[in-house]
Design a protein around this motif. Structure first.
Motif, short mmCIF file in Angstrom:
data_model
loop_
_atom_site.label_atom_id
_atom_site.label_comp_id
_atom_site.label_asym_id
_atom_site.label_seq_id
_atom_site.Cartn_x
_atom_site.Cartn_y
_atom_site.Cartn_z
N UNK A 120 2.86 -8.21 22.93
CA UNK A 120 2.51 -6.81 23.15
C UNK A 120 2.18 -6.06 21.87
N UNK A 121 1.19 -5.19 21.93
CA UNK A 121 0.86 -4.29 20.83
C UNK A 121 1.90 -3.18 20.82
N UNK A 122 2.68 -3.07 19.75
CA UNK A 122 3.77 -2.11 19.69
C UNK A 122 3.34 -0.73 19.21
N UNK A 123 2.07 -0.55 18.96
CA UNK A 123 1.52 0.76 18.58
C UNK A 123 2.17 1.28 17.30
N UNK A 124 2.15 0.42 16.28
CA UNK A 124 2.66 0.81 14.97
C UNK A 124 1.63 0.43 13.91
N UNK A 125 1.80 0.98 12.72
CA UNK A 125 1.00 0.60 11.57
C UNK A 125 1.95 0.41 10.40
N UNK A 126 1.73 -0.64 9.62
CA UNK A 126 2.54 -0.89 8.42
C UNK A 126 1.86 -0.15 7.26
N UNK A 127 2.53 0.87 6.76
CA UNK A 127 1.94 1.69 5.70
C UNK A 127 2.52 1.40 4.32
N UNK A 128 3.65 0.68 4.27
CA UNK A 128 4.30 0.47 2.97
C UNK A 128 5.08 -0.83 2.97
N UNK A 129 5.07 -1.51 1.82
CA UNK A 129 5.86 -2.74 1.65
C UNK A 129 6.56 -2.68 0.30
N UNK A 130 7.71 -3.35 0.23
CA UNK A 130 8.45 -3.41 -1.03
C UNK A 130 9.15 -4.76 -1.11
N UNK A 131 8.93 -5.48 -2.18
CA UNK A 131 9.64 -6.74 -2.44
C UNK A 131 9.71 -6.95 -3.95
N UNK A 132 10.79 -7.53 -4.40
CA UNK A 132 11.01 -7.72 -5.83
C UNK A 132 10.29 -8.95 -6.37
N UNK A 133 9.73 -9.78 -5.49
CA UNK A 133 8.99 -10.98 -5.88
C UNK A 133 7.52 -10.72 -5.60
N UNK A 134 6.69 -10.80 -6.61
CA UNK A 134 5.27 -10.44 -6.48
C UNK A 134 4.57 -11.21 -5.37
N UNK A 135 4.86 -12.49 -5.24
CA UNK A 135 4.18 -13.31 -4.23
C UNK A 135 4.53 -12.81 -2.83
N UNK A 136 5.80 -12.52 -2.59
CA UNK A 136 6.21 -12.01 -1.28
C UNK A 136 5.55 -10.65 -0.99
N UNK A 137 5.47 -9.80 -2.00
CA UNK A 137 4.84 -8.50 -1.81
C UNK A 137 3.37 -8.64 -1.43
N UNK A 138 2.68 -9.55 -2.11
CA UNK A 138 1.26 -9.77 -1.80
C UNK A 138 1.09 -10.33 -0.39
N UNK A 139 1.97 -11.23 0.02
CA UNK A 139 1.90 -11.76 1.38
C UNK A 139 2.16 -10.67 2.41
N UNK A 140 3.08 -9.78 2.11
CA UNK A 140 3.36 -8.68 3.03
C UNK A 140 2.15 -7.77 3.18
N UNK A 141 1.46 -7.50 2.09
CA UNK A 141 0.25 -6.67 2.16
C UNK A 141 -0.82 -7.34 3.01
#
Length: 520
Positions: A120-141
């Motif tokens: 199901x489409x939960x009708x949300x948008x991801x506007x911000x991410x935060x991670x202390x490991x650069x690779x994880x942050x890039x994957x989240x984006x």
């Protein structure tokens, strides 16, 4: 049944015999097995009806899109669990989508891609991410940009911003709610700060690393009025909801003993997670990682395998006991125990860890005349399951349920004597959907699947329980109602887990002073 024809409504006895006859050596034998299975099914159905249970009912099908306003969500922590949570919310990395497609092309039983597209489409948008490991942050984006659930060649919609510190994320004007999937030692501070900023919170267990933090979190959530959900997706498992009905109807009789366990036997299940080859002091903000606890020289093992040290994790008690406790608290409303003892040690993984890989805890509820026993080993996969033992029957509670009468039952004495029921086989079996694990492969995934923590069934359709749990949280934000694993449930669990941990680490019996709300 014998009068029905193969017209889409059923099969005649002749059709069944003909079908079995085409299988060498299975014709008469196969039909005999079918008759035996059908008779057992009818017997159990009759017993269930007599006890007032309806195992044919199904929950309503979820709508295709959540109603109400679009909620802007920030994700803090995109490691193993963070990625799973984002995926359950509808945002998967494009590379993962392509991997699922290849899996489906190679194996018709691999339905990961199909089930994700049906989610199901939960009708949300991801506007911000935060991670202390650069690779994880890039994957989240990348996952946040994949609003169309596409592969690497699909169109991406860049909408999220990366933040280096979580405080900047929770104070951003375009964030309404946050999902926290960091190591445990960061949970309390992040929940408190998010609550003060008026941001709704979905946070993974264990809720806090210390007892004092549990009180801080409860106070902040209550005073702010935000909607908080603790990450126990077992709250959405169909069999657990049916187990509560069985308990409420007193089918087991007086319950005096509960036994639950964790048995896993692979490195991943013992928190020996992979160390990313790009992990280094240049790509990891180690100083910020260790900020809430004692400082320690940079360590890839501690960063990626943080659950193995008390500085960052909550051990078997906060990590895996909590799954079992929450399931039983859901169906029995156990609350905080009167006392707890515990034992264990590092008996198998001699890798420098502090946290035991074998652990037991016994918790007493004298006001309920009840003992709760937890036992865990990360070096044996022997299945033991969850068992609720009553005077009249016992219930094994996993992704499916079985209720077996006790040979000395008072309630079922006549049925036992007449042979209607037997103490050597279940009188009730509830299986909400198929019993296979389809695309689940790893030992750890099989462990969670068997406990109903990966998926459940809605009208026979397999659905990700984490997706349903996040959906419930989002819908409660829209409605103002409380979710199933709210701050009250979370606080009870946190204190219970801390009692077991303190009993282990201080080698003593601990008690809960309910009047003064203190562990003594």
């Amino acid at each position: 049944m014998d009068n029905q024809t193969n017209d889409g409504k059923g099969f005649s006895r002749r059709d069944l015999l003909k079908g079995f006859a085409t299988l060498p050596a299975l014709g008469a034998f196969g039909y005999g097995m079918f008759r035996k299975w059908n008779a057992e099914r009818l017997r159990q159905s009759s017993i269930a009806q007599e006890l007032g249970l309806n195992f044919d009912e199904h929950p309503a099908v979820a709508p295709t899109k959540s109603d109400g306003k679009t909620i802007r969500v920030g994700i803090i922590g995109y490691g193993i669990r963070g990625e799973q949570l984002m995926r359950a919310a509808g945002f998967a990395r494009p590379e993962l989508i392509d991997d699922w497609k290849r899996g489906a092309a190679a194996n018709a039983n691999d339905r990961r891609y199909a089930e994700y597209q049906e989610q199901e489409d939960l009708n949300i948008v991801i506007t911000a991410v935060c991670d202390l490991f650069d690779v994880h942050a890039e994957n989240a984006l990348a996952a946040a940009a994949n609003t169309g659930r596409n592969g690497v060649d699909g169109e991406m919609k860049l909408s999220a911003k990366r933040y280096r510190r979580y405080t900047e994320l929770i104070n951003a004007d375009d964030v309404d709610a946050v999902i926290i999937a960091t190591p445990d030692h960061w949970h309390a501070r992040m929940v408190v700060d998010a609550a003060k900023a008026g941001k709704h919170v979905y946070v993974e267990k264990g809720l806090t690393r210390t007892v004092e933090e549990a009180f801080d979190v409860r106070r902040a959530v209550k005073e702010s009025g935000i909607i908080m959900q603790l990450g126990h997706q077992g709250r959405q498992t169909a069999s657990y909801n049916k187990a509560k009905e069985i308990i409420d109807k007193n089918i087991l009789g007086k319950i005096t003993l509960i036994e639950v366990c964790t048995n896993r036997n692979d490195p991943n299940g013992a928190w020996v997670y992979d160390i990313h080859p790009k992990g280094s002091p240049e790509t990891i903000d180690w100083e910020q990682f260790t900020e809430p606890t004692d400082s320690h020289p940079f360590s890839l093992e501690r960063f990626f395998r943080w659950r193995c040290w008390w500085d960052y994790g909550t051990g078997l008690s906060g990590d895996l006991l909590t799954h079992e406790y929450d399931a039983l608290n859901q169906v029995l409303k156990l609350g905080i125990p009167h006392s707890a003892v515990a034992s264990g040690g590092v008996y198998f993984y001699k890798d420098g860890r502090e946290v035991p890989d074998v652990f037991q805890s016994v918790m007493e509820y004298p006001d309920r005349d009840l003992t709760f026993l937890y036992s865990a080993s990360l070096a044996s996969e022997r299945f033991r399951g969850k068992v609720i033992m009553g005077h009249d029957a016992s219930m094994e509670m996993e992704n499916s349920l079985t209720v077996t009468p006790d040979s000395r039952s008072t309630r079922y004495r006549e049925q036992l004597q007449s042979g209607v029921v037997s103490s050597d086989k279940p009188m009730i079996t509830y299986v909400p959907g198929k019993s296979n694990v389809d695309a689940v492969t790893s030992a750890t995934e099989q462990y969670f699947a068997s406990r109903g923590l990966l998926y459940t069934y809605v009208q026979g359709k397999r659905v990700d329980t984490t997706h349903l749990h996040i959906r419930e949280w989002l819908n409660c934000i829209r409605s103002g109602e409380q979710p199933s694993c709210n701050i009250d449930q979370a606080f009870e669990e946190a204190v219970t887990a801390h009692m077991a941990t303190i009993a282990l680490r201080e080698n003593r019996k601990v008690f809960w002073d309910a009047e003064n709300e203190k562990i003594v």
